[in-house]
Design a protein around this motif. Structure first.
Motif, PDB file in Angstrom:
ATOM      1  N   ARG A 200       0.825  -1.201   0.000  1.00  0.00           N
ATOM      2  CA  ARG A 200       0.000   0.000   0.000  1.00  0.00           C
ATOM      3  C   ARG A 200       0.870   1.268   0.000  1.00  0.00           C
ATOM      4  NH1 ARG A 200      -5.341   0.885   1.729  1.00  0.00           N
ATOM      5  NH2 ARG A 200      -5.426  -1.267   2.477  1.00  0.00           N
ATOM      6  N   THR A 201       1.894   1.257   0.865  1.00  0.00           N
ATOM      7  CA  THR A 201       2.807   2.403   0.937  1.00  0.00           C
ATOM      8  C   THR A 201       3.588   2.556  -0.353  1.00  0.00           C
ATOM      9  OG1 THR A 201       3.035   2.031   3.301  1.00  0.00           O
ATOM     10  CG2 THR A 201       4.681   3.450   2.264  1.00  0.00           C
ATOM     11  N   PHE A 202       3.968   1.419  -0.914  1.00  0.00           N
ATOM     12  CA  PHE A 202       4.736   1.438  -2.162  1.00  0.00           C
ATOM     13  C   PHE A 202       3.959   2.145  -3.275  1.00  0.00           C
ATOM     14  CE2 PHE A 202       5.379  -0.622  -6.289  1.00  0.00           C
ATOM     15  CZ  PHE A 202       6.719  -0.385  -6.480  1.00  0.00           C
ATOM     16  N   PHE A 203       2.697   1.761  -3.479  1.00  0.00           N
ATOM     17  CA  PHE A 203       1.900   2.389  -4.537  1.00  0.00           C
ATOM     18  C   PHE A 203       1.643   3.861  -4.255  1.00  0.00           C
ATOM     19  CE2 PHE A 203       0.621  -2.042  -5.665  1.00  0.00           C
ATOM     20  CZ  PHE A 203       0.998  -1.982  -7.002  1.00  0.00           C
ATOM     21  N   LYS A 204       1.500   4.210  -2.981  1.00  0.00           N
ATOM     22  CA  LYS A 204       1.343   5.610  -2.608  1.00  0.00           C
ATOM     23  C   LYS A 204       2.593   6.405  -2.988  1.00  0.00           C
ATOM     24  CE  LYS A 204       0.575   8.671   1.343  1.00  0.00           C
ATOM     25  NZ  LYS A 204       0.448   8.732   2.832  1.00  0.00           N
ATOM     26  N   ASN A 205       3.774   5.810  -2.726  1.00  0.00           N
ATOM     27  CA  ASN A 205       5.037   6.478  -3.065  1.00  0.00           C
ATOM     28  C   ASN A 205       5.205   6.640  -4.573  1.00  0.00           C
ATOM     29  OD1 ASN A 205       5.619   6.561  -0.349  1.00  0.00           O
ATOM     30  ND2 ASN A 205       7.009   4.797  -0.389  1.00  0.00           N
ATOM     31  N   ILE A 206       4.823   5.600  -5.325  1.00  0.00           N
ATOM     32  CA  ILE A 206       4.922   5.668  -6.784  1.00  0.00           C
ATOM     33  C   ILE A 206       4.021   6.773  -7.325  1.00  0.00           C
ATOM     34  CG2 ILE A 206       4.406   4.449  -8.932  1.00  0.00           C
ATOM     35  CD1 ILE A 206       6.972   3.498  -7.670  1.00  0.00           C
ATOM     36  N   LYS A 207       2.810   6.848  -6.766  1.00  0.00           N
ATOM     37  CA  LYS A 207       1.880   7.889  -7.194  1.00  0.00           C
ATOM     38  C   LYS A 207       2.453   9.270  -6.930  1.00  0.00           C
ATOM     39  CE  LYS A 207      -2.919   9.403  -6.610  1.00  0.00           C
ATOM     40  NZ  LYS A 207      -4.206   9.157  -5.902  1.00  0.00           N
ATOM     41  N   GLU A 338      14.240   2.187  -3.111  1.00  0.00           N
ATOM     42  CA  GLU A 338      13.131   1.257  -2.889  1.00  0.00           C
ATOM     43  C   GLU A 338      12.073   1.302  -3.978  1.00  0.00           C
ATOM     44  OE1 GLU A 338      12.666   4.765   0.056  1.00  0.00           O
ATOM     45  OE2 GLU A 338      14.254   3.487  -0.762  1.00  0.00           O
ATOM     46  N   GLU A 339      12.038   2.390  -4.775  1.00  0.00           N
ATOM     47  CA  GLU A 339      11.100   2.450  -5.907  1.00  0.00           C
ATOM     48  C   GLU A 339      11.795   2.313  -7.252  1.00  0.00           C
ATOM     49  OE1 GLU A 339      10.805   5.553  -3.897  1.00  0.00           O
ATOM     50  OE2 GLU A 339       9.378   4.659  -2.498  1.00  0.00           O
ATOM     51  N   ARG A 340      13.117   2.188  -7.222  1.00  0.00           N
ATOM     52  CA  ARG A 340      13.902   2.229  -8.458  1.00  0.00           C
ATOM     53  C   ARG A 340      13.537   1.097  -9.404  1.00  0.00           C
ATOM     54  NH1 ARG A 340      19.602   2.322  -6.651  1.00  0.00           N
ATOM     55  NH2 ARG A 340      19.248   4.543  -6.317  1.00  0.00           N
ATOM     56  N   GLY A 341      13.333  -0.099  -8.847  1.00  0.00           N
ATOM     57  CA  GLY A 341      13.040  -1.240  -9.700  1.00  0.00           C
ATOM     58  C   GLY A 341      11.752  -1.061 -10.481  1.00  0.00           C
ATOM     59  N   THR A 342      10.723  -0.545  -9.807  1.00  0.00           N
ATOM     60  CA  THR A 342       9.435  -0.393 -10.478  1.00  0.00           C
ATOM     61  C   THR A 342       9.465   0.718 -11.514  1.00  0.00           C
ATOM     62  OG1 THR A 342       8.275  -1.227  -8.544  1.00  0.00           O
ATOM     63  CG2 THR A 342       6.980   0.030 -10.122  1.00  0.00           C
ATOM     64  N   VAL A 343      10.047   1.868 -11.172  1.00  0.00           N
ATOM     65  CA  VAL A 343      10.121   2.971 -12.136  1.00  0.00           C
ATOM     66  C   VAL A 343      10.966   2.559 -13.339  1.00  0.00           C
ATOM     67  CG1 VAL A 343      10.873   5.348 -12.509  1.00  0.00           C
ATOM     68  CG2 VAL A 343       9.744   4.737 -10.376  1.00  0.00           C
ATOM     69  N   SER A 344      12.087   1.876 -13.085  1.00  0.00           N
ATOM     70  CA  SER A 344      12.922   1.389 -14.183  1.00  0.00           C
ATOM     71  C   SER A 344      12.167   0.384 -15.040  1.00  0.00           C
ATOM     72  CB  SER A 344      14.208   0.737 -13.636  1.00  0.00           C
ATOM     73  OG  SER A 344      15.001   1.659 -12.948  1.00  0.00           O
ATOM     74  N   SER A 345      11.333  -0.427 -14.385  1.00  0.00           N
ATOM     75  CA  SER A 345      10.596  -1.448 -15.134  1.00  0.00           C
ATOM     76  C   SER A 345       9.529  -0.817 -16.024  1.00  0.00           C
ATOM     77  CB  SER A 345       9.963  -2.459 -14.174  1.00  0.00           C
ATOM     78  OG  SER A 345       8.910  -1.872 -13.439  1.00  0.00           O
ATOM     79  N   ILE A 346       8.914   0.280 -15.559  1.00  0.00           N
ATOM     80  CA  ILE A 346       7.945   0.972 -16.410  1.00  0.00           C
ATOM     81  C   ILE A 346       8.654   1.532 -17.639  1.00  0.00           C
ATOM     82  CG2 ILE A 346       6.301   2.885 -16.553  1.00  0.00           C
ATOM     83  CD1 ILE A 346       5.850   2.519 -13.525  1.00  0.00           C
ATOM     84  N   TYR A 347       9.843   2.085 -17.416  1.00  0.00           N
ATOM     85  CA  TYR A 347      10.661   2.575 -18.537  1.00  0.00           C
ATOM     86  C   TYR A 347      10.980   1.433 -19.495  1.00  0.00           C
ATOM     87  CZ  TYR A 347      15.068   3.936 -20.827  1.00  0.00           C
ATOM     88  OH  TYR A 347      16.069   4.167 -21.731  1.00  0.00           O
ATOM     89  N   SER A 348      11.347   0.275 -18.949  1.00  0.00           N
ATOM     90  CA  SER A 348      11.650  -0.885 -19.794  1.00  0.00           C
ATOM     91  C   SER A 348      10.411  -1.344 -20.549  1.00  0.00           C
ATOM     92  CB  SER A 348      12.202  -2.030 -18.939  1.00  0.00           C
ATOM     93  OG  SER A 348      13.435  -1.678 -18.351  1.00  0.00           O
ATOM     94  N   SER A 349       9.236  -1.253 -19.909  1.00  0.00           N
ATOM     95  CA  SER A 349       7.991  -1.605 -20.597  1.00  0.00           C
ATOM     96  C   SER A 349       7.770  -0.717 -21.810  1.00  0.00           C
ATOM     97  CB  SER A 349       6.791  -1.457 -19.647  1.00  0.00           C
ATOM     98  OG  SER A 349       6.777  -2.469 -18.694  1.00  0.00           O
TER      99      SER A 349
END
Length: 404
Positions: A200-207, A338-349
């Motif tokens: 939950r916190t993770f998605f809040k941080n990404i947003k 802690e958010e680097r993997g997800t943001v990088s993965s969106i870029y890779s997508s």
């Protein structure tokens, strides 16, 4: 680059090399597959596209899992899944005369594995080094490995196809096994300093990240997508016309396809070494690379000469190679670990979307005319140049992630 981390970097660099070989290696043999399986150019392009489309969907999940459980714990199973998919495609082609759908199934499974490989490598480099200069150099090495794979893939694919047309498909699990051994034994990932962030916190941080920094993040996502669209679309087009218009096949065809990829590889390596920590320089190198790509694609539209086409693609490769390490560095240095993997993965997508769209859209547009194909492509490249110029606004030696 720290001496003790050289072996780690070798193992990491093997991942994008293998993933690139597993995809780009098939481009020069697509016309052969069309003839063997009695399928259309559009159907053969789906062999590239189906791999990329499933990866696009799963990459963000792989990014989150790598943030949550660790990069290595995601990379190793992903390499195994990729090998299984390659084995299914290769055995189907070898054992069954009507194997097109089974080949697509194998490529679909490969795409599942690919979602947890190269996209996880980018944040892993960011985890390994604290200094921006070393991160840039490491990312330059990764992009170089990726592009070296692109250089070698048409040559290796064409050479393997001389044995049988499906040998490149059977080679994919072998390449995956080599990378798997290197990662398993050589890669020492940094220890996780903090407890994983709850979902939950993770998605809040990404947003919050996209609310504050969306302007430059979206720009980099779009630029990365466009660069891959142009690269894979043009490679598909060149592979097709070399065989259909000039009767150039086999290793010679692979060597011609490798020329623009070689310049891309060299430009990527040099850029990664030179940009250091200067974010303002990265912005202008990205813009210059996109502008060079735009100009050369525009020039190609006015002649169907094979010499102009290959010559123009050499400069196009330089332009793409200039931009990619800068985009990687902006992404990996632009968000918290802690958010680097997800943001990088969106870029890779987004990059995979470009890979997926390139071959089928080029296959459809090239039916109209050479000029229509390259003028529309040049127009798309102008969009990338515009985003690089307007939306990326760092100060000198200043991380754009810190700007609101």
């Amino acid at each position: 680059m720290e001496e003790k981390k050289k072996l780690d970097l070798v193992s990491i660099a093997s991942v994008p090399l293998v993933m690139t070989l597993g995809n780009s290696m098939l481009i020069p043999i697509l016309p052969v597959i069309e003839n063997k399986l009695k399928i259309t150019a559009f159907q053969s392009s789906l062999i590239i596209t189906v791999y990329s489309m499933i990866a696009i969907i799963l990459i963000p999940f792989a990014g989150y899992l790598s943030d949550r459980f660790g990069r290595k714990k995601v990379i190793i199973p992903s390499l195994i899944i990729t090998a299984i998919g390659g084995l299914i495609s290769g055995l189907a082609a070898m054992l069954f005369e009507q194997s097109y759908l089974l080949i697509l199934l194998g490529r679909f499974i490969q795409g599942i594995g690919a979602s947890g490989t190269f996209p996880v490598v980018l944040p892993l480099i960011g985890d390994m080094f604290k200094e921006d200069r070393k991160v840039s150099s490491g990312l330059g090495l990764v992009e170089t490995s990726n592009t070296v794979g692109k250089v070698l893939s048409p040559i290796i694919g064409a050479a393997l196809a001389l044995i049988t047309w499906y040998t490149p498909l059977l080679a994919i699990p072998v390449f995956c096994l080599v990378s798997l051994v290197l990662v398993f034994f050589l890669l020492k990932v940094p220890k996780q300093q903090e407890e994983p962030v709850p979902l939950r916190t993770f998605f809040k941080n990404i947003k919050e990240i996209f609310a504050k920094k969306g302007r430059w993040l979206y720009a980099i996502f779009i630029i990365g997508c466009i660069l891959m669209y142009v690269l894979f679309g043009v490679l598909f087009y060149l592979s097709t016309i070399l065989e259909e218009n000039y009767q150039i096949e086999g290793i010679l065809k692979g060597l011609i396809l490798a020329i623009p990829l070689l310049t891309l590889s060299l430009a990527s390596y040099i850029t990664g070494k030179k940009i250091g920590e200067n974010k303002l320089l990265m912005k202008w190198v990205t813009f210059s690379g996109c502008l060079l790509l735009t100009c050369t694609i525009f020039a190609i539209s006015f002649s169907e000469s094979i010499y102009l086409l290959v010559g123009g693609l050499i400069f196009s490769g330089i332009g793409i190679g200039m931009a990619l390490p800068c985009l990687d560095t902006f992404i990996t240095g632009g968000v918290k670990k802690e958010e680097r993997g997800t943001v990088s993965s969106i870029y890779s997508s987004m990059r995979f979307i470009g890979v997926a769209l390139g071959p089928p859209l080029f296959a459809m547009i090239m039916k109209y005319s050479h000029q229509t194909l390259f003028l529309t492509t040049a127009a798309i490249c102008i969009i990338a140049s515009g985003f690089a110029l307007i939306s990326i606004k760092p100060k000198r030696n200043y991380n754009p992630a810190l700007s609101e």
